[in-house]
Each structure stands twice: as structure tokens, then as C-alpha cells.
Scaffold this active site. Structure first.
Site, mmCIF file in Angstrom:
data_model
loop_
_atom_site.group_PDB
_atom_site.id
_atom_site.type_symbol
_atom_site.label_atom_id
_atom_site.label_comp_id
_atom_site.label_asym_id
_atom_site.label_seq_id
_atom_site.Cartn_x
_atom_site.Cartn_y
_atom_site.Cartn_z
ATOM 1 N N HIS A 9 -2.403 -5.235 -5.603
ATOM 2 C CA HIS A 9 -0.890 -5.127 -5.169
ATOM 3 C C HIS A 9 -0.086 -4.059 -5.840
ATOM 4 O O HIS A 9 0.822 -3.698 -5.242
ATOM 5 C CB HIS A 9 -0.374 -6.439 -5.032
ATOM 6 C CG HIS A 9 -0.650 -7.167 -4.026
ATOM 7 N ND1 HIS A 9 -1.845 -8.088 -3.995
ATOM 8 C CD2 HIS A 9 -0.062 -7.499 -2.839
ATOM 9 C CE1 HIS A 9 -2.095 -8.735 -3.063
ATOM 10 N NE2 HIS A 9 -0.852 -8.517 -2.035
ATOM 11 N N GLY A 10 -0.410 -3.859 -6.972
ATOM 12 C CA GLY A 10 0.348 -2.971 -7.637
ATOM 13 C C GLY A 10 -0.120 -2.701 -9.340
ATOM 14 O O GLY A 10 -0.669 -3.570 -9.840
#
Lengths: 488, 349
Positions: free
Chosen positions: A330-331
Site C-alpha cells: 500500500h505504500g
């Protein structure tokens, strides 16, 4: 190009008109051009990355298909893995790992080593390509499936390129499987009124969720999360609840628009959300939230690690590591890793304490299957998820720590000083919109909402559609906020 | 029955597709063709154009025609006696340009360039060092940090060279802006667009984020750049060091202009409308940027015009109520002060 942009509003009818006007055999080509244009209107140069992914995986797929022996196919699988994950690492994770390594080195040096060494953190000035995490995972699933003999290699380069770049789901999913989407590019779809209508309705609902709910809530959330030192207690609690609904409406809204877009043309994309906040445990939550990603991780990471067909500790490890990697997907930040650790931890703890909880339920004669029991489970699950969202949304670990600390320093004086959440039309609309969402999700949870709609007189159905459109026009926030999942 | 239903929707897509194709092509023209623009739409303040809310829709006469004279290609910078540089205050299309007013009042040639980058500009147009001349530079208060603060200086977009080939037409860089302009100004959508925004404003208090504050009586609208969390805002808390730094950088510019071109810099810091009228909306916060700048400039002997006090003392409004720029009254005050300064310059030289 964002779905909630005027650019898309102009682009989409042109594509649909052209799609149905062209003979079926040329449509794939038009869609491929449209998809590349869609991507290039964000940053022209980065289309090269999609072309590289496409070329490598097409080549690897063809080569693997020609080899009957699985071990001989391995080198092509590695080539695909290295090139796709390499691109992802370079553009998304390099700077994160470089900075983290540098910080660790500094810490060790100051605490133990005391070397007299000067070093610079080496970072690359690269813009994160929109949707890179989505399309690399989609194309990777193809090569892995071909390697495992689960899907046939595609012979048509153009249609394979379209599979990688299909514009409705290119930048934020759903992450499709080749066995589901690729064959659809070989089919011819006629204009079907019911299908087109359903696609349009889905798009309208997606726009409602994005523009009326998500972007409205974003204003409060951004104010609190971007100024963590200024807010505490009540503000943080409300902002975090709002974020839970913001991210749900934002991402599921995007998915609805994507699925609706594709459906109008005849393509069916996989369902990505199934009313996640009605889940009664974390496992169920992940069966309802970002389904295309969670099934991806299940099939291509969790099961290859051994899944649950191993000794217990190893099973817990498999679960945990899958969620940590999911967090990192996700990041490139520690906050996402913490978010993944929390979800992995919830799940492992849930399984570990299953026996004790069952015994306690029996002891206290609690019926967990009763309505009240389910509601309690739902509330507990929801709050665990909401707590984890704090880390997901916070702008860095320091902020997330401040948010958690300040959230629990609840002060009654806050309630007397509600400047940010003062009763205003925005505030009332936000609450009503969330309520409407919950009601619609509740109805859909019990039966398909389409059945309710179809039971209504035609005039009423039209009135509802027009009302939704008017609500979007009058209550929507049109100042173009990026979809949250674009950054992943 | 279903077949028929399908047909109307299918043809609906064809018609919509064709209309969108037309819009797709139209916005790719340098200027959206006048035939599709609502008549007289330009005769309003820029803050109306950012909202299209009826309340902010007062008419202001468009004086764009002066631009032809201001930018006459035959104008020679070397023949001009006074140079004016700066931002949109000197450029503002709804008033006669300041440089032309100066030219007509003094009956002396004034050359204007819409640029903050004076040294680069003078180099490019081959300006030759001559007898001492005055260069008036207008900088709006909120852009001082971008131009003169070492910490906040940033390259402003306006000087970037834009591509203008087929490639850039297809992948339009500011497509969203152009589509928005089309939606707001075209005869097909303007009425609906302004109706919706006005209804939203009247019923829900909706305001676009670029104009977060306004006052009804007297009517005045404010732009976000003066009241946001950025360095452009009147709330930004300036350290003394930062103010000193800006003044030092202005002094460097002044000295360079004198040394290289024998040009005398006359700096005209233009107050934000919010600086003058923030009390109208009951907001007493102001970071005192202008008074502190004046003081710093004074200390360094930088020739400047302090407009804040006369603007505050004016008996009429000095800004357009629905625009971020000055009106004729504001220009008159500035013109008077400039004339006085120029007279003193003439006596000195």
C-alpha cells in the site's frame, strides 16, 4: 486522468460511442489506444513502463507455454518477477529503503560503532507512476498462472497489452486475473440495454460515494490529520471515523465506476468490495475489502508460503508475513507496515484465542450467532479496523504516534470548542450521507438492491436516478481530489 | 420493446460521443472560439470567474483593448524613459493599464513588461545602459516570499516555455483547466453552471475553496492565497530574520540594476486586498508584513512606495470588490505617489 475529472467526462462518451460504432474485430485496438491515452494524459513518458511490463510478460508467457517441463519454465518466471518487481522496487521502494537503511546506519554508528564516516542518503528523483502496484500485480499473476499451467499463454500481443492496460481498472484495480479478463477480449459484445443500464447505475453510485461522501469527509479528515498537534480527543475520534468511511467510499466508489465503465462495454470485472464494515471478524473483513488484492496475496504469497497446511507457528508466520507485505504494497512508509502488522496481528491473535473465546462464550452462555452477538462482533471488528486506519492515514510514524496519544487525551472542553465540527450544512450532509450509505449497504447485505429497485414503478426508479444525479451535482465536491488508492 | 429502449440509449451515446469530440477539439485551440463563449462574460472580476455565483457577478467594464497599445510591437525598450515591471496589477485588463496612465499623464514613453525576472528580461531584449532611468516594479504582497525570500523563493510557472506542437495539443497539459473554462463560459453550459453554483451558495453556503471568505455589506470577496496556511498568507508568522533576508535580496536587485543598466529601482509593494479590508469580516489577524518590509527597505535606502497607509485612509474602496486587483481609485492614489517620487528623481538627476 481521474474518473472525477471533466477530462474523463469528455473522454468516456467518446470511447463508448466509438466502441459500439466500430466493427467488433477492431474494438480491441481502439480500446488499447484509449487505454494508453488514458494513462499518458497523466504522464506521457511513464507509458514506457507499461510497455516494458507488457513486452516482458508476453514474451515470458509464450516461452513458458512452449516448454512442457515446469523447471525449464522457471527462468522465464524469474525474468518476469525480476523485471516487474524490479520496476516496482525502483520507482516505489528504493527511496524508502535507502532512507531507512541510512537511518539505521546512523543509529548504529552513533550508539555502538562510532565510525568516523560521513555518508549521504542516496535517493532517486522519480515520480511514483500512477497505478504501478496494480498493473504489475495484474501482469505478474498472468505469468505465475502460466507457469503453474493454470492459464494458457496469450497469443495476441495487442489483446495482452489491453489486458495489462485496460483503462477502467488500470490505475486502481480491481486487480484482474488473466483467466477472467483476457478471454473477454476475444469475445464480441453487442449493445445490451440492461447491461449498459446496470453499468451506468453503478457508475452513478460510484460517483455519489466519491464526490458526495468521500471528498466531503476528506475536508475534515485532512484538517485534523495534517495538523495533528492542533487537535485531540473528540476531533481525532471523529476524523478517524470519518476516514474509515472516506476511504471506503473513495476506493469502493472508484471500483464501482471502473466496474460500471467496463460493464457498459460488456466486460465483467471482479467485485472488489462487499460491505466490509459488516464483517464480524478480521478474516471476514479481508474477504470483503479490496477482494482482488486479498485474493491475490492469498493465491500468490500466502498459499505458496504453505498457507495453513503447515505447523501452527508456521501458519501464523505465513498469515503475519502476508499482511506485512500487503501493508508495504500500500505504500513505502513505516505507517503502512504498522498497518499491515496490526491486521496480521489481529488475525493471528484471533486464531490463537479462538478456543478460549469459544469456551468463555459457553461458560457465560453467550450466543454469538444471535443478532446481538453478531452486532457486537461487527462493532469490535469495525473498531479494530478503524484503529488501524490511523496508521494508514497518518503522515508518518511521528504523526500516527501523536494521533494515538492525543486521541486518548479526551478533554470535555473539546466539546465546548467545536469550531471544526460546528453544526453546518456540510456537517449535516456528511452525517446524512454516511447514514444513507449504511442503509443501502444494509439492504444490499440482505438482498440485492436491484430487486428492491426493480419492484418500484418505473417512474419512481427514474425519479431515484435523477435525484441521485441532482444530489451529486448539488452536494458533490468538484474540486478534483485524487482517489486515495492512486498513491499505491 | 427492449430493443427500442436500447436503440435510444445507443444513439444517445453516439450523440454524446460526437458532442464530447467537439469539446475535445475546441479546448485544444489556443483560445476557445468566441462563437461558443457567452457574450460579455469577460466583464466581471476574476473572483466571479472562480465561482460563477450571482452575488459576485457585478459588471466591470473590460478594458482589454488597451493591451494592443501597451504591447505594441513597435515599442522600443531603449527609447522608453520609464520602465514598469511586475505582476497582474500593472496588467489588469479591467482598468486602463498603469503604464499607459503614467505615459499619458507625464507625456513620456513608458515601456511595460509583465515579468518579475527583470535582469533576465533586460538581457533578452538587449537593453543598453543609458542615462539614469526609473524602473518601477510592482510586487503583490503575497508573492514577496516567492521572489525575495531565500527560504521560500520558487520558480514561478509563468516563465516556463510551453510546447505548442501537435503532441502537446493531444496530451494537453492543463486539460482540466481548459475543460473547466469551457464549462463555465460556453453558451451550452454557462447558464446551468452558474445557476447550480448560485443555488448551492444560497442554500448550502457553498463557496469554492479559492474564495473562502467574503463580506456582504459592503460586498467584497477574498482569494485563498491571502488566508491559507502558506507563506503567502497574512497569517504567516514572519521571523525578523526572514524579513531582513527579503530586504537584503531586494537591495541586491537594486544594486545590480544600477550597476549593470543604470536603472533606479522604485519598488511598489502592492497590499493584498485582505491586508486593507480584513477588519470588514471581523478578522483582526495580520502579520504586519508590509509595515515591516517598509521599515527594512527604509533602513537599506531602497526607494519604494508605501501604499498601505493611503489605501487604508482612502474614503472609497481601492480594490474591485469581486477581483483581487485595484480599481481606478487605487490606481489614482498610486499614480499620485509615483508622480511625486518621479518629480524628486528628476530634480536629483
Amino acid at each position: 486522468m481521474l474518473f472525477n475529472s471533466l477530462e474523463f467526462l469528455v473522454f468516456f462518451p467518446m470511447v463508448i460511442a466509438l466502441y459500439f460504432a466500430l466493427p467488433a474485430k477492431y474494438r480491441w485496438f481502439m480500446l488499447l489506444l484509449a487505454s494508453y491515452y488514458f494513462y499518458m494524459s497523466w504522464k506521457v513518458e511513464y507509458v514506457v513502463l507499461i510497455i516494458i511490463s507488457t513486452a516482458v510478460d508476453f514474451f515470458c508467457g509464450r516461452k513458458m507455454a512452449a516448454l512442457p517441463d515446469k523447471s525449464a519454465r522457471k527462468k522465464y518466471l524469474y525474468l518476469s518477477l525480476v523485471s516487474n518487481l524490479g520496476l516496482l522496487f525502483l520507482f516505489k521502494y528504493f527511496n524508502f529503503f535507502s532512507r531507512s537503511a541510512s537511518k539505521i546506519f546512523d543509529y548504529l554508528n552513533q550508539s555502538f560503532l562510532h565510525w568516523n564516516v560521513l555518508h549521504d542518503t542516496y535517493t532517486l528523483k522519480l515520480l511514483l507512476p500512477v497505478g504501478i502496484s496494480f498493473y504489475t500485480f495484474q501482469t505478474l499473476s498472468y505469468t505465475i498462472d502460466v507457469y503453474n499451467g493454470k492459464t494458457k499463454a496469450e497469443n495476441h500481443l495487442g489483446k495482452f497489452a489491453l489486458f495489462v492496460s485496460f483503462f477502467p481498472q488500470l490505475v486502481a484495480g480491481p486487480i484482474e486475473r488473466s483467466s477472467h479478463l483476457l478471454p473477454q477480449f476475444h469475445r464480441e459484445f453487442e449493445f445490451d440495454y440492461n447491461r449498459v443500464k446496470e453499468g451506468l447505475l453503478l457508475m452513478i453510485w460510484g460517483f455519489f460515494k466519491k464526490l458526495v461522501i468521500a471528498d466531503r469527509l476528506a475536508e475534515y479528515v485532512n484538517e485534523v490529520y495534517n495538523n495533528v498537534d492542533q487537535y485531540q480527543g473528540f476531533y481525532n475520534v471523529v476524523a478517524t471515523y470519518f476516514f474509515a468511511f472516506q476511504i471506503y467510499c473513495d476506493f469502493s466508489g472508484y471500483s464501482d465506476i471502473a466496474i460500471g465503465c467496463a460493464l457498459i462495454m460488456g466486460f465483467s470485472l471482479m467485485q472488489n468490495f462487499r460491505r466490509p464494515y459488516f464483517a464480524t471478524n478480521i478474516r471476514e473483513f479481508w474477504g470483503r475489502w479490496h477482494i482482488s488484492l486479498s485474493t491475490w496475496f492469498r493465491d500468490y504469497l500466502y498459499i505458496p508460503l504453505g498457507g495453513n497446511r503447515v505447523v501452527k507457528w508456521r501458519w501464523y508466520y505465513n498469515l503475519f508475513i502476508t499482511f506485512v507485505v500487503s501493508g508495504l504494497w500500500h505504500g513505502a512508509d513505516w505507517t503502512f507496515i504498522v498497518w499491515g502488522v496490526l491486521h496480521g496481528g489481529y488475525l493471528v491473535l484471533g486464531y490463537m484465542t479462538q478456543g478460549i473465546r469459544n469456551r468463555l462464550s459457553k461458560l457465560f452462555r453467550l450466543n454469538t450467532q444471535s443478532g446481538l452477538g453478531k452486532l457486537l462482533d461487527m462493532l469490535v471488528t469495525f473498531h479494530l479496523v478503524v484503529f488501524a486506519w490511523i496508521f494508514f492515514r497518518a503522515n508518518g510514524i511521528r504523526d500516527s504516534y501523536a494521533l494515538v496519544r492525543n486521541t486518548f487525551s479526551f478533554d470535555m472542553a473539546d466539546l465546548n470548542n467545536l469550531n471544526l465540527f460546528r453544526i453546518s450544512s456540510d456537517w449535516i450532509i456528511s452525517l446524512l450521507a454516511i447514514l444513507l450509505l449504511v442503509i443501502i449497504d444494509f439492504i444490499t447485505e440482505r438482498s440485492k438492491i436491484r430487486h428492491y429497485l426493480n419492484a418500484l414503478p418505473r417512474l419512481m426508479r427514474w425519479a431515484l436516478v435523477i435525484l441521485t444525479l441532482l444530489l451529486i451535482v448539488f452536494l458533490g465536491k468538484f474540486e478534483e481530489q485524487d482517489f486515495l488508492y492512486f498513491q499505491f | 420493446m427492449k430493443e427500442q429502449k436500447g436503440i435510444w440509449l445507443k444513439y444517445g451515446f453516439y450523440v454524446a460521443g460526437l458532442c464530447c469530440l467537439a469539446v475535445f477539439i475546441l479546448v485544444r485551440f489556443q483560445k476557445i472560439p468566441e462563437a461558443v463563449i457567452v457574450d460579455g462574460i469577460e466583464d466581471h472580476g476574476e473572483l466571479y470567474h472562480m465561482s460563477y455565483i450571482d452575488l459576485f457577478g457585478e459588471k466591470i467594464e473590460d478594458k482589454r483593448h488597451y493591451r494592443k497599445r501597451m504591447y505594441d510591437p513597435n515599442r522600443d525598450i531603449n527609447k522608453a524613459e520609464i520602465l514598469t515591471f511586475g505582476d497582474s496589477f500593472f496588467e489588469f485588463p479591467l482598468e486602463k493599464p498603469f503604464s499607459l496612465r503614467l505615459e499619458d499623464t507625464l507625456n513620456r514613453k513608458v515601456y511595460h513588461a509583465n515579468s518579475y525576472y527583470i535582469m533576465e528580461y533586460l538581457d533578452t531584449v538587449n537593453y543598453t545602459k543609458d542615462k539614469p532611468k526609473v524602473l518601477i516594479l510592482d510586487v503583490v504582497e503575497r508573492y514577496f516570499p516567492y521572489l525575495f525570500s531565500t527560504k521560500h523563493e520558487r520558480f514561478l510557472d509563468q516563465n516556463r516555455v510551453r510546447r505548442n506542437d501537435l503532441y502537446s495539443k493531444i496530451f494537453l497539459e492543463d486539460a482540466e483547466k481548459k475543460y473547466t473554462a469551457f464549462l463555465q463560459k460556453s453558451i451550452f453550459s454557462h447558464y446551468l453552471y452558474s445557476r447550480v453554483n448560485t443555488i448551492k451558495f444560497n442554500t448550502l453556503g457553498y463557496l469554492p475553496s479559492v474564495i473562502p471568505k467574503y463580506n456582504r455589506d459592503p460586498l467584497i470577496v477574498f482569494h485563498i492565497e491571502s488566508v491559507n496556511d502558506e507563506v503567502t498568507s497574512v497569517y504567516y508568522e514572519w521571523e525578523d530574520d526572514e524579513i531582513e533576508d527579503m530586504c537584503d535580496n531586494i537591495l541586491i536587485l537594486k544594486d545590480r540594476l544600477k550597476e549593470k543598466y543604470n536603472l533606479e529601482l522604485l519598488l511598489m509593494p502592492m497590499p493584498n486586498p485582505y491586508t486593507i479590508y480584513h477588519n470588514l469580516i471581523g478578522d483582526s489577524r495580520y502579520n504586519d508584513l508590509l509595515p515591516r518590509l517598509y521599515k527594512g527597505l527604509e533602513k537599506r535606502g531602497v526607494w519604494h512606495i508605501a501604499l498601505m497607509a493611503p489605501f487604508l485612509a482612502a474614503d472609497e474602496m481601492v480594490y474591485h470588490r469581486t477581483d483581487t486587483h485595484w480599481n481606478k481609485k487605487g490606481q489614482d492614489i498610486a499614480l499620485k505617489l509615483v508622480m511625486k517620487e518621479l518629480a524628486s528623481f528628476d530634480t536629483r538627476n
